[in-house]
Design a protein around this motif. Sequence first.
Motif, PDB file in Angstrom:
ATOM      1  N   LYS A 215     -27.433-102.027  26.198  1.00  0.00           N
ATOM      2  CA  LYS A 215     -26.679-102.538  27.340  1.00  0.00           C
ATOM      3  C   LYS A 215     -26.101-103.924  27.055  1.00  0.00           C
ATOM      4  CE  LYS A 215     -29.516-100.067  30.742  1.00  0.00           C
ATOM      5  NZ  LYS A 215     -30.459-100.222  31.888  1.00  0.00           N
ATOM      6  N   ALA A 216     -26.868-104.743  26.381  1.00  0.00           N
ATOM      7  CA  ALA A 216     -26.418-106.116  26.117  1.00  0.00           C
ATOM      8  C   ALA A 216     -25.443-106.197  24.953  1.00  0.00           C
ATOM      9  CB  ALA A 216     -27.624-107.012  25.841  1.00  0.00           C
ATOM     10  N   GLU A 217     -25.339-105.152  24.128  1.00  0.00           N
ATOM     11  CA  GLU A 217     -24.529-105.162  22.907  1.00  0.00           C
ATOM     12  C   GLU A 217     -25.112-106.181  21.919  1.00  0.00           C
ATOM     13  OE1 GLU A 217     -20.500-105.908  23.766  1.00  0.00           O
ATOM     14  OE2 GLU A 217     -20.247-104.172  25.092  1.00  0.00           O
ATOM     15  N   PHE A 218     -25.557-105.667  20.783  1.00  0.00           N
ATOM     16  CA  PHE A 218     -26.289-106.503  19.833  1.00  0.00           C
ATOM     17  C   PHE A 218     -25.457-107.707  19.393  1.00  0.00           C
ATOM     18  CE2 PHE A 218     -28.206-107.599  15.740  1.00  0.00           C
ATOM     19  CZ  PHE A 218     -29.550-107.624  16.085  1.00  0.00           C
ATOM     20  N   PHE A 219     -24.165-107.509  19.090  1.00  0.00           N
ATOM     21  CA  PHE A 219     -23.281-108.612  18.695  1.00  0.00           C
ATOM     22  C   PHE A 219     -22.345-108.950  19.858  1.00  0.00           C
ATOM     23  CE2 PHE A 219     -24.474-106.751  14.600  1.00  0.00           C
ATOM     24  CZ  PHE A 219     -24.865-107.878  13.902  1.00  0.00           C
ATOM     25  N   HIS A 220     -22.951-109.236  20.996  1.00  0.00           N
ATOM     26  CA  HIS A 220     -22.168-109.491  22.202  1.00  0.00           C
ATOM     27  C   HIS A 220     -21.282-110.726  22.049  1.00  0.00           C
ATOM     28  CE1 HIS A 220     -21.260-109.454  26.512  1.00  0.00           C
ATOM     29  NE2 HIS A 220     -21.485-110.763  26.507  1.00  0.00           N
ATOM     30  N   TYR A 221     -21.754-111.754  21.356  1.00  0.00           N
ATOM     31  CA  TYR A 221     -21.005-113.009  21.217  1.00  0.00           C
ATOM     32  C   TYR A 221     -20.312-113.127  19.865  1.00  0.00           C
ATOM     33  CZ  TYR A 221     -23.506-114.423  25.413  1.00  0.00           C
ATOM     34  OH  TYR A 221     -23.998-114.487  26.690  1.00  0.00           O
ATOM     35  N   GLY A 222     -20.322-112.081  19.071  1.00  0.00           N
ATOM     36  CA  GLY A 222     -19.570-112.052  17.833  1.00  0.00           C
ATOM     37  C   GLY A 222     -20.225-112.803  16.684  1.00  0.00           C
ATOM     38  N   PHE A 223     -19.444-112.900  15.593  1.00  0.00           N
ATOM     39  CA  PHE A 223     -19.935-113.533  14.367  1.00  0.00           C
ATOM     40  C   PHE A 223     -20.194-115.024  14.569  1.00  0.00           C
ATOM     41  CE2 PHE A 223     -18.840-115.667  10.306  1.00  0.00           C
ATOM     42  CZ  PHE A 223     -19.890-115.189   9.534  1.00  0.00           C
ATOM     43  N   ARG A 224     -19.342-115.671  15.333  1.00  0.00           N
ATOM     44  CA  ARG A 224     -19.517-117.110  15.567  1.00  0.00           C
ATOM     45  C   ARG A 224     -20.801-117.391  16.341  1.00  0.00           C
ATOM     46  NH1 ARG A 224     -15.108-121.124  18.552  1.00  0.00           N
ATOM     47  NH2 ARG A 224     -16.342-123.042  18.354  1.00  0.00           N
ATOM     48  N   GLY A 225     -21.167-116.496  17.254  1.00  0.00           N
ATOM     49  CA  GLY A 225     -22.415-116.678  17.984  1.00  0.00           C
ATOM     50  C   GLY A 225     -23.628-116.614  17.080  1.00  0.00           C
ATOM     51  N   VAL A 226     -23.592-115.735  16.070  1.00  0.00           N
ATOM     52  CA  VAL A 226     -24.704-115.650  15.120  1.00  0.00           C
ATOM     53  C   VAL A 226     -24.820-116.946  14.319  1.00  0.00           C
ATOM     54  CG1 VAL A 226     -25.621-114.397  13.131  1.00  0.00           C
ATOM     55  CG2 VAL A 226     -24.526-113.144  14.988  1.00  0.00           C
ATOM     56  N   LEU A 227     -23.670-117.485  13.879  1.00  0.00           N
ATOM     57  CA  LEU A 227     -23.697-118.746  13.136  1.00  0.00           C
ATOM     58  C   LEU A 227     -24.222-119.888  13.999  1.00  0.00           C
ATOM     59  CD1 LEU A 227     -20.286-118.547  11.220  1.00  0.00           C
ATOM     60  CD2 LEU A 227     -22.565-117.933  10.401  1.00  0.00           C
ATOM     61  N   TYR A 228     -23.806-119.910  15.258  1.00  0.00           N
ATOM     62  CA  TYR A 228     -24.285-120.936  16.186  1.00  0.00           C
ATOM     63  C   TYR A 228     -25.804-120.816  16.354  1.00  0.00           C
ATOM     64  CZ  TYR A 228     -23.634-124.172  20.137  1.00  0.00           C
ATOM     65  OH  TYR A 228     -23.644-125.263  20.962  1.00  0.00           O
ATOM     66  N   SER A 229     -26.276-119.593  16.473  1.00  0.00           N
ATOM     67  CA  SER A 229     -27.711-119.375  16.649  1.00  0.00           C
ATOM     68  C   SER A 229     -28.504-119.777  15.408  1.00  0.00           C
ATOM     69  CB  SER A 229     -27.969-117.904  16.982  1.00  0.00           C
ATOM     70  OG  SER A 229     -29.333-117.668  17.227  1.00  0.00           O
ATOM     71  N   ILE A 230     -27.920-119.610  14.218  1.00  0.00           N
ATOM     72  CA  ILE A 230     -28.611-120.043  12.994  1.00  0.00           C
ATOM     73  C   ILE A 230     -28.861-121.549  13.032  1.00  0.00           C
ATOM     74  CG2 ILE A 230     -28.328-120.326  10.503  1.00  0.00           C
ATOM     75  CD1 ILE A 230     -26.895-117.655  10.442  1.00  0.00           C
ATOM     76  N   CYS A 231     -27.849-122.310  13.448  1.00  0.00           N
ATOM     77  CA  CYS A 231     -28.024-123.764  13.560  1.00  0.00           C
ATOM     78  C   CYS A 231     -29.097-124.104  14.588  1.00  0.00           C
ATOM     79  CB  CYS A 231     -26.702-124.419  13.943  1.00  0.00           C
ATOM     80  SG  CYS A 231     -25.389-124.259  12.721  1.00  0.00           S
ATOM     81  N   LEU A 281     -35.953-107.617  24.275  1.00  0.00           N
ATOM     82  CA  LEU A 281     -36.106-106.211  24.652  1.00  0.00           C
ATOM     83  C   LEU A 281     -36.605-106.029  26.079  1.00  0.00           C
ATOM     84  CD1 LEU A 281     -37.707-104.662  21.430  1.00  0.00           C
ATOM     85  CD2 LEU A 281     -35.407-104.244  22.305  1.00  0.00           C
ATOM     86  N   SER A 282     -37.148-107.070  26.674  1.00  0.00           N
ATOM     87  CA  SER A 282     -37.746-106.918  28.005  1.00  0.00           C
ATOM     88  C   SER A 282     -36.707-106.815  29.111  1.00  0.00           C
ATOM     89  CB  SER A 282     -38.690-108.087  28.297  1.00  0.00           C
ATOM     90  OG  SER A 282     -37.972-109.317  28.269  1.00  0.00           O
ATOM     91  N   THR A 283     -35.494-107.333  28.875  1.00  0.00           N
ATOM     92  CA  THR A 283     -34.447-107.279  29.897  1.00  0.00           C
ATOM     93  C   THR A 283     -33.089-107.413  29.231  1.00  0.00           C
ATOM     94  OG1 THR A 283     -33.660-108.285  31.957  1.00  0.00           O
ATOM     95  CG2 THR A 283     -34.502-109.762  30.271  1.00  0.00           C
ATOM     96  N   ASN A 284     -32.039-107.161  29.993  1.00  0.00           N
ATOM     97  CA  ASN A 284     -30.672-107.340  29.510  1.00  0.00           C
ATOM     98  C   ASN A 284     -30.356-108.834  29.538  1.00  0.00           C
ATOM     99  OD1 ASN A 284     -27.993-107.282  28.856  1.00  0.00           O
ATOM    100  ND2 ASN A 284     -27.346-106.040  30.606  1.00  0.00           N
ATOM    101  N   VAL A 285     -30.467-109.498  28.394  1.00  0.00           N
ATOM    102  CA  VAL A 285     -30.383-110.956  28.353  1.00  0.00           C
ATOM    103  C   VAL A 285     -28.980-111.455  28.657  1.00  0.00           C
ATOM    104  CG1 VAL A 285     -32.341-111.251  26.793  1.00  0.00           C
ATOM    105  CG2 VAL A 285     -30.068-110.828  25.843  1.00  0.00           C
ATOM    106  N   THR A 286     -27.956-110.654  28.374  1.00  0.00           N
ATOM    107  CA  THR A 286     -26.594-111.113  28.646  1.00  0.00           C
ATOM    108  C   THR A 286     -26.277-111.119  30.138  1.00  0.00           C
ATOM    109  OG1 THR A 286     -25.763-108.854  28.330  1.00  0.00           O
ATOM    110  CG2 THR A 286     -25.766-110.320  26.418  1.00  0.00           C
TER     111      THR A 286
END
Length: 726
Positions: A215-231, A281-286
């Motif tokens: 439901k939340a879509e694993f890459f909901h915020y795209g590639f840039r969101g993953v890079l932001y999360s790494i930082c 996994l406990s809820t739809n975080v988006t």
Amino acid sequence: MSSLLRKMLRTRRVDEQFLRHSEWARRLGIPLMVALAGIKSISMMLFIILPFSLTQVAGPSTVLALIFAFLIIFFTSAHLSELSCTMPNNCVQYHFAYAVIGELPAFVIAWISLVDYVAQAGLFCKAWADHFNLLFRGLPAKSLTFDVFSEDSSILSPQVDLLTVLSAVITLCLLLCSLRVVGTICVSLLAVTLLIAASCTMVAFFHSDPENWIKAEFFHYGFRGVLYSICGLCACYTGIESTSCLLEETKNPRKRISGVLSFLVLVLTTIFFVLSITFSLSTNVTALSEGIMIPEVFSVINIPAAKYMLSVCSVCALSGGVLASFLPATRVIAALCHDRLIPYARDTSTKSPYFAVLLCTVLVALCSMIQKTMLLNFVIFMAPVKIVITILLVYIQHYYPEQIGIPEETSSYKSIGKKRTRVHIDDGVSIDDSVSLVPQRIRRSEDDESEVSHSTFDTTAFLYMKATKMETERLQRRLEKEDIENENEECQPVLAKSVSQYHSMDQNQKKSSAKSKQKHAHNCVAEQCGADNDDDYNSQEVHLFANEEPELPFFSTFNSSAPRPPSPDVSFTNYYRSLRLLFLFCFFTSAFSTFLRNFGMPTTTCWLLSAGFLVIILIFTVNINRLQTNDYLYKKESKVTLFPTASLFSLFLLLLSFFGSIPTRTLAHLAVVFVTGVISYFLYGYRHSKHRRTACLVIENRYSDTADDDQYCPIIGLDTSSSSND
């Protein structure tokens, strides 16, 4: 212009006293160090970074970002271990840069670290106030929150919560106690946090549903969101990086730091991985609202008891996080004050930096007026900057053509430290050791620091003969005095004994009144010793080893106006080439990340350009791997595995994440911090630096104009190249 640049890049003298002696009391063992690093990292992850990453940055792909963050931190911890073992001092990045690169770069590194640590402490205080209000259903906020600034301000917070200031004041009172007290409190808070968090995580685990990822879509915020999360996830390991600011207060840091850092990285990553998977996994975080706190997730899944328990856990964890976040900031302030790069108080060079603690409290209290979002973004993007600095310093260490710091000691040389004698040479020779009762002559504080003793001796034999004679006289007086104190009877003549017999005396006997009058004792890396030195820069200590007999067959005068020539076997060509290749590697990696951020599209042109960037980066990587390192000069106590491949891989991921996701506004804030640091240095540090006027005896080899080509002449003279001319 060259003279000004040379003064800004003046380096500190790294001698035996700087590397092995410390005025700090070593109170931190492995449990306290793990507690300080663990409580800071876990509280930052669970109650600050995790809800922000799940709801606003990456969503369920936070789990993927955690894997890349783990790889970065795992290799970075090896770099930090190598630096810490090479130069086991508080704020090791600052001291290493000061010794190798120069004063201005070292000050900028310390300034950036100080601003980051203060921002972290302010962020912890704000988070503690928010969760404290959540625990008591907003009751404290009704009476302790005031409207101060306009809501249109992009930097200042419209409301100021006095709970933030209260948490800073409470931390001030606790930090005035012993560091062991602070560590013990963190141990208790860490135990409570882990127990409650484990129980609440189990509750969330039984409500997990893989449908929430769909439901939340694993890459909901795209590639840039993953890079932001790494930082952001790199910032969660800030507790590990903070241990480098407490090395002089840690017991046996060179033996323990490497294993402790590796253990912390593995354990914290396991905890972070379980937490991120369970709550995503406990809820739809988006679908959650922005700014939601982790305990409120249980309100969404309708478990109020777990919400209350996790609220209690958050207050305990963030209380320990506030305590642990103050420590590195105070140590950076103390280091800068000790080198007189910022206005200082006298007590900052002792084991109780009261001035640094008070100044840090004031700065953190001022952070209560800054918006929490701004502090959070700043802390997130300062994490990769500091990691890059650590990797670059280790890179310099491996290619610098001269030995830096303490090498690995063999077993035969470790025993020398327990038997060595300190010889003081100051218009005469006097002998003393850690149990001496004879007052030492200390240079007056008003003496010019650039003054160098011109005492000489004819031969090494004379020095040893004089040392043996005075050692015998000193031990004879000591034995007579101890007989008077212990037996409480009329003094009887004491027969003289050999020096070797005195060394068999019990070292744990009661110290005399003269010994108790010492201001503070040294804490060496190798062993503890006592000295009556008023300050380390007034010391005239020389450690004399039996295998270090000076041999000066011929000499020539050293001209201080001319640059110091390197030794014949030392070449900087390979070092400068390594720096050029590293600069090109970082430049093309940053350009590649910026290109993907602005022009990344699923087109053929984009794929071809990306492949071209990767090929260029790979070419520079291969060329750097082919360079000769300086590992043949000396063996390091701790060494980065797979160097330089591991370093370049970490740099690639860090630069890709940083330039691929950093907001322009945050980049402007980083530029302001840098410019402010440079201005502060020129306003005060440049003219008041402790190392502004330094002088030392220089003995090195160079080619002789008259001798044969294969014969070298040592240069003896007064090196005043780092001193400034008024």
